[in-house]
Design a protein around this motif. Structure first.
Motif, short mmCIF file in Angstrom:
data_model
loop_
_atom_site.label_atom_id
_atom_site.label_comp_id
_atom_site.label_asym_id
_atom_site.label_seq_id
_atom_site.Cartn_x
_atom_site.Cartn_y
_atom_site.Cartn_z
N VAL A 36 0.84 -1.20 0.00
CA VAL A 36 0.00 0.00 0.00
C VAL A 36 0.88 1.25 0.00
CG1 VAL A 36 -1.69 1.31 1.34
CG2 VAL A 36 -1.94 -1.16 1.09
N GLN A 37 1.95 1.21 0.75
CA GLN A 37 2.88 2.34 0.78
C GLN A 37 3.48 2.59 -0.61
OE1 GLN A 37 5.90 3.68 4.15
NE2 GLN A 37 6.65 1.86 3.11
N HIS A 38 3.87 1.52 -1.29
CA HIS A 38 4.42 1.67 -2.64
C HIS A 38 3.36 2.18 -3.61
CE1 HIS A 38 8.51 0.28 -2.37
NE2 HIS A 38 8.15 -0.81 -1.72
N VAL A 39 2.12 1.73 -3.46
CA VAL A 39 1.06 2.16 -4.36
C VAL A 39 0.81 3.66 -4.21
CG1 VAL A 39 -1.43 2.01 -4.80
CG2 VAL A 39 -0.09 -0.07 -4.56
N LEU A 40 0.84 4.17 -2.98
CA LEU A 40 0.64 5.60 -2.77
C LEU A 40 1.77 6.42 -3.38
CD1 LEU A 40 -0.72 5.66 0.90
CD2 LEU A 40 -2.00 5.81 -1.23
N ILE A 95 9.73 -1.31 -9.00
CA ILE A 95 8.36 -1.09 -9.46
C ILE A 95 8.42 -0.32 -10.77
CG2 ILE A 95 6.20 0.12 -8.96
CD1 ILE A 95 6.62 -0.55 -6.05
N GLN A 96 7.61 -0.74 -11.73
CA GLN A 96 7.55 -0.11 -13.04
C GLN A 96 6.46 0.95 -13.06
OE1 GLN A 96 10.01 -1.38 -15.51
NE2 GLN A 96 10.57 -1.97 -13.44
N ALA A 97 6.81 2.13 -13.54
CA ALA A 97 5.87 3.24 -13.60
C ALA A 97 6.36 4.22 -14.65
CB ALA A 97 5.76 3.92 -12.23
N PRO A 98 5.51 5.16 -15.09
CA PRO A 98 5.98 6.20 -16.01
C PRO A 98 7.07 7.04 -15.36
CG PRO A 98 3.59 6.13 -15.93
CD PRO A 98 4.07 5.24 -14.84
#
Length: 539
Positions: A36-40, A95-98
């Motif tokens: 959850v911390q990574h998602v935020l 983690i993959q993200a833009p």
């Protein structure tokens, strides 16, 4: 008496080494909270990039009606790419993200005027809108931003294909072998410093919220990092007893401040001086009036938002995206290995990682997203702050991103986070890239005139040149609009300029390369020979 003293001191000894390294699997409850911390943190980055990209479109009010779907698709594709990266790729907790390295070329492509039926010069492409029927101004505007987004998707496809080629051909790993401390140090520092404008832009919506978030993160992660919370257990025979000591404040030094300020901002009334939301504005960053029409459940499907458009403009921009994200990802792999305390990634790890990043970018564009997938610097910064480095929690993060990406309603809930919190999250996480880059100076002879020149010249020029071209975008005129956009994108990206200059100077300028007083540390950093990193060359 001695046994009693040893039992009293044993918990303290245990609390000094409480960590969750990337190869250790925490309990499921902790792993979910870490996720959850990574998602935020990831949501802050994704919302920031989508907001800046939509603002650059010719008519952003139309695109904002689909902003939640774009962001949901990006989260969905990022979750798939993260699972591929952590299982088949470099296998680091990445983690993959833009990324902002993708954003700059995409904004340049979106902000450049598109040529219509009546304008045609020098053989450039002609966009034919509303053929055969008269077009109203609304139709032209609507078709313009749709065509622009299709061009952006086409650029992402080209970027992904080039990244797959870099991985399969081994060029990414071959390049990494020639990236020593004098390349990594300025490159990581430039990556961390290059987003200060975006962080300041979102923080300016309410500096008080941003300052409070930064203060809480510093307090929890630094001042209270040695403060352990006792975990009690109860047994009928022994009663209550301390089971272990838990570093609550350090491990959740990002989750707790974000949730606290999010709830606090949500309870503030409209018109209050402390209200972080724009006066009279909507609570979601993407500002959609028809939130009741946003579906609860919708799986992104290929071709749902139009097929990607590949032309000269999108192809040139795709090349720039591939160069920028490849350099940034190389630095991100090294940064993650440094933060987690593992060995320097071997050559094959770089090749597998960039190849799967390219596949993730292609998946994102084909599903209708307007962003690519690359290694997330803010999430690696979160690993450095919290020291919760479990790969298991990162894989749970990927699953959560996929689930959230299936629901635009849940994505809208994430957009209720104020922009000032986004600015604070970017500020505290990107600073870790700067600090890791500075830490590589210990492997160099900083008193060497050669090294002093490379560091100063690279960092200064990588920040100076993009700043000038941002304020003078019309300076480059070659007569071919696609080539103008390509050159402008190259010169406006600090990562490309910094990485290229540092690589070129470090491998061509002769002189003292490293500080020989720390040979073992230098060899550990430069150990890239084998895929399993078993052989280290002792200089």
């Amino acid at each position: 008496m001695e046994d009693k003293q040893s039992t009293e001191q044993s918990p303290k000894k245990k609390t000094e080494i409480v960590r969750y390294p990337f190869h250790r699997q925490p309990p499921w409850t902790l792993s979910t909270l870490f996720a959850v911390q990574h998602v935020l943190v990831q949501a802050a980055l994704v919302q920031t990039i989508h907001c800046l990209l939509i603002d650059a479109l010719p008519s952003d009010q139309h695109a904002r009606q689909h902003g939640y779907q774009f962001m949901a698709t990006s989260l969905f594709a990022s979750g798939i790419s993260t699972l591929l990266q952590t299982t088949l790729g470099c296998r680091l907790p990445l983690i993959q993200a833009p990324s902002f390295e993708y954003l700059i070329p995409a904004v340049i492509l979106a902000s450049c005027p598109m040529e219509t039926n009546s304008s045609h010069r020098n053989g450039t492409e002609v966009a034919r809108l509303c053929e055969g029927t008269p077009c109203s101004e609304t139709d032209i505007t609507l078709q313009t931003w749709k065509y622009t987004l299709c061009e952006v998707r086409g650029a992402v496809i080209v970027s992904g294909i080039l990244q797959v080629f870099l991985g399969l051909s081994g060029l990414q790993g071959l390049t990494s072998q020639h990236c020593g401390p004098m390349v990594l140090a300025p490159m990581l520092s430039i990556i961390g410093l290059s987003c200060y404008k975006e962080a300041a832009h979102f923080s300016s919506s309410h500096w008080g919220v941003t300052a409070l978030l930064i203060l809480l993160v510093v307090l929890l992660s630094q001042h209270l990092q040695s403060c352990y919370i006792p975990i009690w257990s109860w047994k009928k025979s022994k009663g209550f007893a301390i089971l272990t000591y838990f570093p609550l404040f350090r491990i959740f030094s990002l989750l707790l401040p974000i949730l606290f300020l999010w709830v606090l901002c949500g309870t503030l009334r409209e018109g209050n001086v402390l209200n972080p939301y724009p006066a009279g504005g909507y609570r979601g960053i993407l500002r959609n009036n028809s939130t009741s029409l946003v579906p609860w459940f919708s799986i992104p499907n290929p071709g749902g938002c139009g097929a990607p458009t590949i032309n000269f403009r999108s192809a040139f921009i795709g090349v720039t995206m591939a160069l920028g994200t490849s350099i940034s990802s190389l630095g991100c792999y090294v940064m993650c290995a440094k933060v987690t305390g593992s060995l320097h990634p071997p050559r094959d790890s770089f090749n597998r990682g960039i190849c799967l990043e390219g596949i993730g970018s292609c998946i994102a564009a084909l599903l209708g997203g307007v962003t690519s997938a690359s290694s997330s610097i803010p999430n690696v910064g979160a690993l450095a702050l919290t020291q919760a480095e479990s790969r298991h929690s990162v894989q749970i993060t990927a699953v959560l991103c996929i689930l959230v990406g299936m629901s635009a309603k849940l994505t809208y809930f994430l957009t209720t986070m104020p922009a000032a919190i986004h600015g604070g999250v970017l500020s505290v996480t990107y600073t870790m890239a700067v600090s890791v880059g500075v830490s590589y100076f210990q492997y160099t002879n900083i008193d060497s005139g050669r090294n002093i020149f490379i560091i100063g010249f690279t960092m200064f020029m990588a920040l100076l040149t993009p700043h000038w071209f941002i304020h003078n975008p019309d300076y480059i005129v070659t007569g071919v609009r696609s080539l103008d956009i390509f050159l402008l994108a190259l010169l406006m990206m600090p990562v490309i300029q910094g990485g290229f200059l540092a690589f070129l100077l470090d491998n061509t300028v002769s002189g003292e390369l490293a500080n020989l007083t720390d040979v073992s540390g230098l060899c550990a950093v430069l150990a890239l020979a084998d895929a399993n990193a078993e052989s280290l060359v002792i200089l």
